[in-house]
Design a protein around this motif. Sequence first.
Motif, PDB file in Angstrom:
ATOM      1  N   UNK A 177      -9.091 -15.429  -2.597  1.00  0.00           N
ATOM      2  CA  UNK A 177      -9.582 -13.869  -2.401  1.00  0.00           C
ATOM      3  C   UNK A 177     -10.069 -12.925  -1.690  1.00  0.00           C
ATOM      4  N   UNK A 178     -10.890 -14.142  -0.639  1.00  0.00           N
ATOM      5  CA  UNK A 178     -11.946 -13.739   0.149  1.00  0.00           C
ATOM      6  C   UNK A 178     -11.392 -14.138   1.393  1.00  0.00           C
ATOM      7  N   UNK A 179     -10.260 -15.037   2.248  1.00  0.00           N
ATOM      8  CA  UNK A 179      -9.642 -14.696   2.968  1.00  0.00           C
ATOM      9  C   UNK A 179      -8.223 -13.419   2.967  1.00  0.00           C
ATOM     10  N   UNK A 180      -7.861 -13.888   1.834  1.00  0.00           N
ATOM     11  CA  UNK A 180      -6.650 -12.591   2.005  1.00  0.00           C
ATOM     12  C   UNK A 180      -7.665 -11.601   2.025  1.00  0.00           C
ATOM     13  N   UNK A 181      -8.653 -10.970   2.187  1.00  0.00           N
ATOM     14  CA  UNK A 181      -9.055  -9.638   2.159  1.00  0.00           C
ATOM     15  C   UNK A 181      -9.321  -8.971   3.985  1.00  0.00           C
ATOM     16  N   UNK A 182      -9.855 -10.469   4.052  1.00  0.00           N
ATOM     17  CA  UNK A 182      -9.659 -10.862   5.485  1.00  0.00           C
ATOM     18  C   UNK A 182      -8.743 -10.518   6.499  1.00  0.00           C
ATOM     19  N   UNK A 183      -7.794 -11.361   5.965  1.00  0.00           N
ATOM     20  CA  UNK A 183      -6.249 -10.961   6.602  1.00  0.00           C
ATOM     21  C   UNK A 183      -5.954  -9.482   6.820  1.00  0.00           C
ATOM     22  N   UNK A 184      -5.747  -9.093   5.405  1.00  0.00           N
ATOM     23  CA  UNK A 184      -5.917  -7.418   5.854  1.00  0.00           C
ATOM     24  C   UNK A 184      -6.468  -6.556   6.087  1.00  0.00           C
ATOM     25  N   UNK A 185      -7.577  -6.717   6.738  1.00  0.00           N
ATOM     26  CA  UNK A 185      -8.581  -5.728   7.496  1.00  0.00           C
ATOM     27  C   UNK A 185      -8.151  -6.308   8.455  1.00  0.00           C
ATOM     28  N   UNK A 186      -7.784  -7.799   9.215  1.00  0.00           N
ATOM     29  CA  UNK A 186      -8.393  -7.509  10.600  1.00  0.00           C
ATOM     30  C   UNK A 186      -6.418  -6.807  10.241  1.00  0.00           C
ATOM     31  N   UNK A 187      -5.636  -6.431  10.161  1.00  0.00           N
ATOM     32  CA  UNK A 187      -3.825  -5.764  10.649  1.00  0.00           C
ATOM     33  C   UNK A 187      -4.928  -4.749   9.879  1.00  0.00           C
ATOM     34  N   UNK A 188      -5.322  -4.017   9.046  1.00  0.00           N
ATOM     35  CA  UNK A 188      -6.001  -2.732   9.274  1.00  0.00           C
ATOM     36  C   UNK A 188      -6.649  -2.302  10.542  1.00  0.00           C
ATOM     37  N   UNK A 189      -6.863  -3.224  10.733  1.00  0.00           N
ATOM     38  CA  UNK A 189      -8.232  -2.904  12.110  1.00  0.00           C
ATOM     39  C   UNK A 189      -7.055  -2.725  13.531  1.00  0.00           C
ATOM     40  N   UNK A 190      -5.723  -3.511  13.140  1.00  0.00           N
ATOM     41  CA  UNK A 190      -4.797  -2.925  14.534  1.00  0.00           C
ATOM     42  C   UNK A 190      -4.254  -2.022  14.534  1.00  0.00           C
ATOM     43  N   UNK A 191      -4.171  -1.457  13.196  1.00  0.00           N
ATOM     44  CA  UNK A 191      -3.295  -0.238  13.365  1.00  0.00           C
ATOM     45  C   UNK A 191      -4.247   0.488  13.506  1.00  0.00           C
ATOM     46  N   UNK A 192      -5.286   0.900  13.110  1.00  0.00           N
ATOM     47  CA  UNK A 192      -6.476   1.737  13.251  1.00  0.00           C
ATOM     48  C   UNK A 192      -6.058   1.645  14.600  1.00  0.00           C
ATOM     49  N   UNK A 193      -6.556   0.514  15.510  1.00  0.00           N
ATOM     50  CA  UNK A 193      -6.681   1.570  17.106  1.00  0.00           C
ATOM     51  C   UNK A 193      -5.175   1.964  17.140  1.00  0.00           C
TER      52      UNK A 193
END
Length: 618
Positions: free
Chosen positions: A591-607
Amino acid sequence: MCGIFGTINYEIPVDQQKIFQGLWHRGPDEQDRQSIDNLHLYHTRLAIQDLSPMGKQPMEYNGLMIAFNGEIYNHLELREKYGLESASNSDTRTILMMYELMGMKMLEEFDGMFAFALYDLKNRMLYLARDRAGKKPLFIYRKGNTWMFSSELNILSQIAQPEIDYAALSDYLYLGYHYRKSTPYLHVSELENGHYLKLDPQNMKEQEVTWFNMEEGYRQESKLNHEDSIAQLDHLLQFAVHRRMDSSDLDVGSFLSGGIDSGLVTAIAAKHASRLNTFTVRLPGSYDESGLAAKVAKRYGTNHTVVDIDFSSLQDDIETILSGHGEPNCDNSAIPSYYVAKAAKQHTTVVLNGDGADELFGGYRRYVPFRHLDFFQPNNLTKISAKILAGILPIANEKQSYYTYLYRLLKFASYTDVVKIYCSASSDLFVGFEDQFLRRPLMKDISADLLAINKLPLSALNKILLMDFQSMLFSRLLPKMDIATMAHSLEGRSPFLSKELLEFAPGLPDHFKIHNVTTKSILRDLAVNYLPEELINQPKRGFEIPLRKWVDEELKTVINDYLLAKDTLYSRIIKKSFIEDLIAKKIRVSDERRAKMLFCVFGLEVWYKKLIQKGNAL
């Protein structure tokens, strides 16, 4: 602390107010520009030393011109050492006098954090330079004969309008940050720590020089015994803290967690100040270190503030926090860093921190295995056994549990590739899911660097410490703190990254850093003289962010709006179906790694949405 910007051979008229506005948070006190030949320098000033008009920049002196961002903490010592005199007590003036005396050899004398552009009008030569650790940023745009350089990517991208580098973005997703020179743009690179560029603006010939190499420190083995090493460490840390307090015409505060790094810095600083301001963060749902911090604050009589962050405005602030980095960012600890810097600015303009101690003295729990086994050179039995066990064991979901520690240990022991071993140990986002990338991560620079480090005659522990200093500290942790503090015009100073400690720490024996399973052993031994016993034996925690909860609750709507949109950028790099399955919890990861992966892609999209699409629409 300031912001700098410059152009060379840029023919299009530049809106200087736009530049000043983009860098205003780095220098709200003064803004100015100077032009000479085909070079234009812009500067925004946060006045810390020499508050008089004599500290104004860009500064001219005897045929030299400089735009400087940072602090040289030992500049008055250097004036005395070399007999330099000036009516101004500005460290900027000291740089120019030192250059006049010895040229760029002066960098080896500096204890400080800096990025500057220095133009020698007599020789028509421009120098762009950065400090040993890379605390102060400097990005460079090169296209043909046109150059730009800036303290921040945001304003650089607005002026230069560079194209997206998809290969760099693929590497970002895989690693979790932009490695060293890499940026999300074509023709834009970051000047590396311990480097300077020498450029002839007339013919655009350039030469890059490495003036400081951390690798050399690891080749020098200390001959001091344990007792003398502690005494020397104590002396150097006191020296570094005092310098960082003395070289400020404003009051200096200190971040204070429940850990030994900031505790040591605070304890030493408090003895050097009549009433030190200290700041501790308290986060809901995480381990509360404020009680331990309060004991340190009480012992040393500091003016202590506990910053309670309830993240009630997180949904409103998250896009601002992430887009402030100027590039995709997925370090979720940037969120509390932003809030605590905001709170600290209400009380002070200069604050000390413990940055660099973990990477120098072995502070992360993942270093312990490398102290006892060389995972960079595992035998076949180890690799095969680890791979089998990691494949059949249940996935680890508890972030701080011993089972999670064992599970991750087996995962990186199963890899044969040095890059995968390192990435799995430090940032295991998409390791093992390479087949899901439409644009495969190239990781050329990090592969070459890690392979070169792996060939050095160093212990496995020193290899990963050097790797982390050159990659994670430089490319992720220092930028996070720089962006968080400068977003609020707050200057952060890091005593552990002093010139003398960077020369001293690498050569210490491994067992002074990791003793059996105890991390930062020598720092804990030193802390006995300064800190409460219960604090000394606390494990490294950092900001314990409830990322899993955020991804599935508070930020679920905004993350899904970005990741499930039709016009996503990430779908040009990684399979959209994979991210959709990740959101639906159909991928076998913790669950922790899943959250990190999604947050990483989210950071890309916000940029992409906030900076690229918005910029193109202007």
